[in-house]
Design a protein around this motif. Structure first.
Motif, PDB file in Angstrom:
ATOM      1  N   TYR A 201       0.862  -1.189   0.000  1.00 35.19           N
ATOM      2  CA  TYR A 201       0.000   0.000   0.000  1.00 35.19           C
ATOM      3  C   TYR A 201       0.895   1.234   0.000  1.00 35.19           C
ATOM      4  CZ  TYR A 201      -3.571  -3.308   1.528  1.00 35.19           C
ATOM      5  OH  TYR A 201      -4.428  -4.383   1.618  1.00 35.19           O
ATOM      6  N   ASP A 206      -3.978   4.302   3.541  1.00 34.69           N
ATOM      7  CA  ASP A 206      -4.637   3.532   2.484  1.00 34.69           C
ATOM      8  C   ASP A 206      -5.046   2.150   2.976  1.00 34.69           C
ATOM      9  OD1 ASP A 206      -4.381   5.619   0.744  1.00 34.69           O
ATOM     10  OD2 ASP A 206      -2.678   4.777  -0.354  1.00 34.69           O
ATOM     11  N   LEU A 207      -4.176   1.504   3.757  1.00 34.02           N
ATOM     12  CA  LEU A 207      -4.514   0.195   4.329  1.00 34.02           C
ATOM     13  C   LEU A 207      -5.736   0.305   5.227  1.00 34.02           C
ATOM     14  CD1 LEU A 207      -4.107  -2.762   5.149  1.00 34.02           C
ATOM     15  CD2 LEU A 207      -2.354  -1.978   6.765  1.00 34.02           C
ATOM     16  N   GLU A 210      -8.949   0.783   3.361  1.00 36.32           N
ATOM     17  CA  GLU A 210      -9.396  -0.467   2.749  1.00 36.32           C
ATOM     18  C   GLU A 210     -10.057  -1.374   3.780  1.00 36.32           C
ATOM     19  OE1 GLU A 210      -7.018  -4.218   1.166  1.00 36.32           O
ATOM     20  OE2 GLU A 210      -7.088  -2.620  -0.342  1.00 36.32           O
ATOM     21  N   ARG A 246       6.770   2.304   0.457  1.00 35.79           N
ATOM     22  CA  ARG A 246       5.471   1.654   0.577  1.00 35.79           C
ATOM     23  C   ARG A 246       5.457   0.731   1.798  1.00 35.79           C
ATOM     24  NH1 ARG A 246       2.217   2.059  -3.845  1.00 35.79           N
ATOM     25  NH2 ARG A 246       1.103   0.139  -3.330  1.00 35.79           N
TER      26      ARG A 246
END
Length: 282
Positions: A201, A206-207, A210, A246
């Motif tokens: 990610y 972002d993780l 989600e 990342r």
């Protein structure tokens, strides 16, 4: 008999109802797991008349099961009505049935195959759901499932601990207790294996977006407070990054299948025929 925690189930249902609108957008990992579970059906000879997709969500697996078994009746079963309504946009060929995995509205021996991807980890106590599945399966019917092992999101768990954030990640069962439960419930020839997915990610944010988008927030702490800006920064600082900046998340995926018990002698459950499955989504 250990009954499911009704308050826990209610919290879980609300989370999935809220996540339904964005689920397909966020569920890339779950789609990959479903695809890999479907591939395992290539290894068995099966011509089912009735297939139950247990925990069908928005119906990705249901559509593919219907394509694989076009002559079968494929039932998309989920306790989240909002999820099943999203699934209707796929023009599901099978029936959509709102039902709890602990109390399936089918007569004994209804299904030739119960297919359940990324669902059993939410079923506590698991033994009760395995018992209910065995009741619904015909003798020697097939249970095919995927669930998550304890190393799932281990990086996030470690970062939360380092940041002083407690209780942020759900805890999942190891493969061996699941295999033991299958045997205790009379399932025949259980086979389990583990695969690990490494998903990257752009950021911790972002993780977390989600995870929230698929309804996978921790449900054991209903009174948990939202993270402060300081906690979010501490979490981002504690989470390791690769050379490109990342982050990575491990998903330990347990795949399993087993044949149903030869006889159904446990439990007392009110049932109705599959031809009259109740409370369909409209």
């Amino acid at each position: 008999m250990n009954e499911p925690d009704r308050a826990r189930q209610a919290r879980l249902r609300r989370r999935f109802d809220r996540a339904a609108a964005r689920y397909d957008e966020c569920a890339g990992v779950q789609r990959e797991i479903t695809h890999r579970l479907l591939e395992r059906l290539d290894l068995v000879q099966l011509d089912p008349g009735c297939v139950v997709d247990l925990g069908a969500g928005t119906g990705d697996g249901t559509v593919q099961l219907h394509q694989r078994y076009p002559q079968a009746r494929v039932l998309a079963v989920d306790f989240s009505q909002a999820m099943l309504r999203q699934g209707q946009k796929r023009e599901l060929a099978g029936s959509s049935v709102v039902a709890d995995a602990f109390h399936l509205p089918f007569a004994p021996g209804t299904a030739d195959l119960v297919f359940s991807s990324s669902t059993l980890q939410w079923c506590v106590p698991l033994a009760e759901v395995l018992r209910e599945i065995s009741r619904v399966l015909r003798p020697d019917g097939l249970l095919m499932f995927s669930t998550y092992g304890p190393d799932t999101l281990q990086e996030l768990h470690a970062a939360q601990q380092a940041a002083g954030m407690e209780g942020g990640v759900n805890e999942f069962s190891d493969m061996h207790p699941i295999g033991d439960l299958l045997l205790e419930e009379g399932y025949q020839d259980p086979v389990l294996d583990v695969e690990r997915l490494d998903v990257s990610y752009a950021s911790v944010r972002d993780l977390m977006i989600e995870l929230k988008g698929i309804g996978s927030s921790r449900i054991e702490s209903p009174a948990a407070q939202p993270c402060t800006r300081h906690q979010w920064q501490a979490l981002a600082d504690a989470y390791p990054t690769d050379d490109q900046g990342r982050i990575h998340a491990t998903y330990e995926v347990i795949f399993g299948h087993a044949l149903a018990p030869v006889s159904h002698t446990r439990g007392k459950t009110a049932t109705i025929p599959v031809t009259a499955v109740g409370r369909q989504v409209r």
